[in-house]
Design a protein around this motif. Structure first.
Motif, PDB file in Angstrom:
ATOM      1  N   HIS A   2     -29.665  16.622  31.808  1.00  0.00           N
ATOM      2  CA  HIS A   2     -29.080  17.920  31.462  1.00  0.00           C
ATOM      3  C   HIS A   2     -28.983  18.762  32.740  1.00  0.00           C
ATOM      4  O   HIS A   2     -29.942  18.882  33.484  1.00  0.00           O
ATOM      5  CB  HIS A   2     -29.979  18.587  30.432  1.00  0.00           C
ATOM      6  CG  HIS A   2     -29.355  19.749  29.754  1.00  0.00           C
ATOM      7  ND1 HIS A   2     -29.142  20.940  30.383  1.00  0.00           N
ATOM      8  CD2 HIS A   2     -28.897  19.908  28.490  1.00  0.00           C
ATOM      9  CE1 HIS A   2     -28.582  21.791  29.538  1.00  0.00           C
ATOM     10  NE2 HIS A   2     -28.433  21.193  28.387  1.00  0.00           N
ATOM     11  N   LYS A   4     -29.060  21.856  33.401  1.00  0.00           N
ATOM     12  CA  LYS A   4     -29.836  23.083  33.512  1.00  0.00           C
ATOM     13  C   LYS A   4     -31.342  22.836  33.447  1.00  0.00           C
ATOM     14  O   LYS A   4     -32.098  23.754  33.178  1.00  0.00           O
ATOM     15  CB  LYS A   4     -29.428  24.051  32.411  1.00  0.00           C
ATOM     16  CG  LYS A   4     -27.975  24.488  32.506  1.00  0.00           C
ATOM     17  CD  LYS A   4     -27.618  25.407  31.353  1.00  0.00           C
ATOM     18  CE  LYS A   4     -26.141  25.741  31.397  1.00  0.00           C
ATOM     19  NZ  LYS A   4     -25.704  26.454  30.206  1.00  0.00           N
ATOM     20  N   GLU A  56     -37.993  22.768  31.901  1.00  0.00           N
ATOM     21  CA  GLU A  56     -37.385  23.887  31.176  1.00  0.00           C
ATOM     22  C   GLU A  56     -35.886  23.673  31.053  1.00  0.00           C
ATOM     23  O   GLU A  56     -35.242  23.202  31.981  1.00  0.00           O
ATOM     24  CB  GLU A  56     -37.564  25.191  31.954  1.00  0.00           C
ATOM     25  CG  GLU A  56     -38.874  25.864  31.806  1.00  0.00           C
ATOM     26  CD  GLU A  56     -38.879  27.219  32.522  1.00  0.00           C
ATOM     27  OE1 GLU A  56     -39.721  28.025  32.155  1.00  0.00           O
ATOM     28  OE2 GLU A  56     -38.062  27.457  33.433  1.00  0.00           O
ATOM     29  N   VAL A  57     -35.364  24.042  29.903  1.00  0.00           N
ATOM     30  CA  VAL A  57     -33.921  24.097  29.686  1.00  0.00           C
ATOM     31  C   VAL A  57     -33.635  25.499  29.153  1.00  0.00           C
ATOM     32  O   VAL A  57     -34.222  25.916  28.145  1.00  0.00           O
ATOM     33  CB  VAL A  57     -33.437  23.026  28.690  1.00  0.00           C
ATOM     34  CG1 VAL A  57     -31.959  23.229  28.350  1.00  0.00           C
ATOM     35  CG2 VAL A  57     -33.660  21.626  29.246  1.00  0.00           C
ATOM     36  N   ASP A  58     -32.794  26.227  29.845  1.00  0.00           N
ATOM     37  CA  ASP A  58     -32.448  27.602  29.455  1.00  0.00           C
ATOM     38  C   ASP A  58     -33.701  28.454  29.254  1.00  0.00           C
ATOM     39  O   ASP A  58     -33.789  29.234  28.299  1.00  0.00           O
ATOM     40  CB  ASP A  58     -31.578  27.599  28.191  1.00  0.00           C
ATOM     41  CG  ASP A  58     -30.247  26.895  28.421  1.00  0.00           C
ATOM     42  OD1 ASP A  58     -29.731  26.958  29.554  1.00  0.00           O
ATOM     43  OD2 ASP A  58     -29.734  26.265  27.476  1.00  0.00           O
ATOM     44  N   GLY A  59     -34.696  28.283  30.137  1.00  0.00           N
ATOM     45  CA  GLY A  59     -35.910  29.084  30.084  1.00  0.00           C
ATOM     46  C   GLY A  59     -36.937  28.652  29.058  1.00  0.00           C
ATOM     47  O   GLY A  59     -37.983  29.275  28.927  1.00  0.00           O
ATOM     48  N   ARG A  60     -36.659  27.589  28.314  1.00  0.00           N
ATOM     49  CA  ARG A  60     -37.565  27.091  27.273  1.00  0.00           C
ATOM     50  C   ARG A  60     -38.239  25.817  27.753  1.00  0.00           C
ATOM     51  O   ARG A  60     -37.571  24.900  28.242  1.00  0.00           O
ATOM     52  CB  ARG A  60     -36.776  26.810  26.005  1.00  0.00           C
ATOM     53  CG  ARG A  60     -37.617  26.242  24.875  1.00  0.00           C
ATOM     54  CD  ARG A  60     -36.752  26.012  23.638  1.00  0.00           C
ATOM     55  NE  ARG A  60     -37.544  25.386  22.595  1.00  0.00           N
ATOM     56  CZ  ARG A  60     -37.102  24.411  21.818  1.00  0.00           C
ATOM     57  NH1 ARG A  60     -35.855  23.960  21.949  1.00  0.00           N
ATOM     58  NH2 ARG A  60     -37.877  23.892  20.897  1.00  0.00           N
ATOM     59  N   HIS A  91     -34.568  16.651  22.836  1.00  0.00           N
ATOM     60  CA  HIS A  91     -34.200  16.575  24.254  1.00  0.00           C
ATOM     61  C   HIS A  91     -34.503  15.205  24.866  1.00  0.00           C
ATOM     62  O   HIS A  91     -34.341  15.021  26.076  1.00  0.00           O
ATOM     63  CB  HIS A  91     -34.922  17.671  25.047  1.00  0.00           C
ATOM     64  CG  HIS A  91     -34.407  19.049  24.757  1.00  0.00           C
ATOM     65  ND1 HIS A  91     -33.306  19.574  25.379  1.00  0.00           N
ATOM     66  CD2 HIS A  91     -34.840  19.989  23.888  1.00  0.00           C
ATOM     67  CE1 HIS A  91     -33.081  20.786  24.903  1.00  0.00           C
ATOM     68  NE2 HIS A  91     -33.999  21.056  23.998  1.00  0.00           N
TER      69      HIS A  91
END
Length: 177
Positions: A2, A4, A56-60, A91
């Protein structure tokens, strides 16, 4: 992977998210004793997390990996155990686990580690250079599921003992489970 995904060291603010990721990642695995979240908490409480990374993906936080020192019966030092490694089910199969492993191995090399061992799936870990190591065992684990990766070309001989935190069954270091 991914585009990001950010791999970074864990912080105190990540503890609850790491626990949730770990529980989710192992929830449906039949081979799991479902104690992985307690192992991570006990390693953290014992200050035995040599390397602990999150993805982390998008801050998560969607993934986590832990590396801790192991003891080798032949006296070899600076070897570590990989695990647990966890990625949220939604994920998985996107390269996040691979990125966590590669970054973790890189950081261990920076700590002058001599090698890493683990218990895991043969098909998965061989792609990172892990091999079954004749003469190196972890009691109670069939040799086809026990792997080592030497950074200095030397494979120790004898028995590997993971940190006592791997015996955690509940609440060790967690305080809220």
């Amino acid at each position: 992977m991914h585009p990001k995904v950010v791999i970074r060291g864990e912080t105190a603010a990540d503890v609850d998210a790491i626990r949730e990721v770990t529980v989710s990642a192992f929830k449906t695995l039949e081979i799991s004793s479902h104690t992985e979240q307690f192992i991570v908490a006990a390693l953290r409480a014992a200050q035995a997390l040599a390397v602990s990374l999150v993805a982390e993906v998008d801050g998560r936080v969607v993934g986590h990996i832990a590396f801790s020192p192991v003891t080798l019966s032949d006296g070899t030092r600076n070897w570590y155990g990989l695990g647990p490694v966890s990625v949220l089910p939604e994920h998985q199969r996107q390269g996040i686990g691979k990125a966590l492993i590669e970054e973790g191995l890189s950081r261990l090399k920076g700590l002058k580690a001599r090698g890493v061992c683990l218990v895991g799936h043969p098909e998965y870990y061989k792609k990172f250079g892990f091999k079954n190591a004749p003469g190196l065992v972890h009691e109670g684990v069939p040799p086809e599921f026990f792997f080592a990766l030497s950074f200095d070309g030397q494979i120790p001989q004898g028995t590997v003992t993971f940190h006592e935190a791997f015996h955690a069954k509940g609440q060790e270091g967690a305080g809220n489970d």
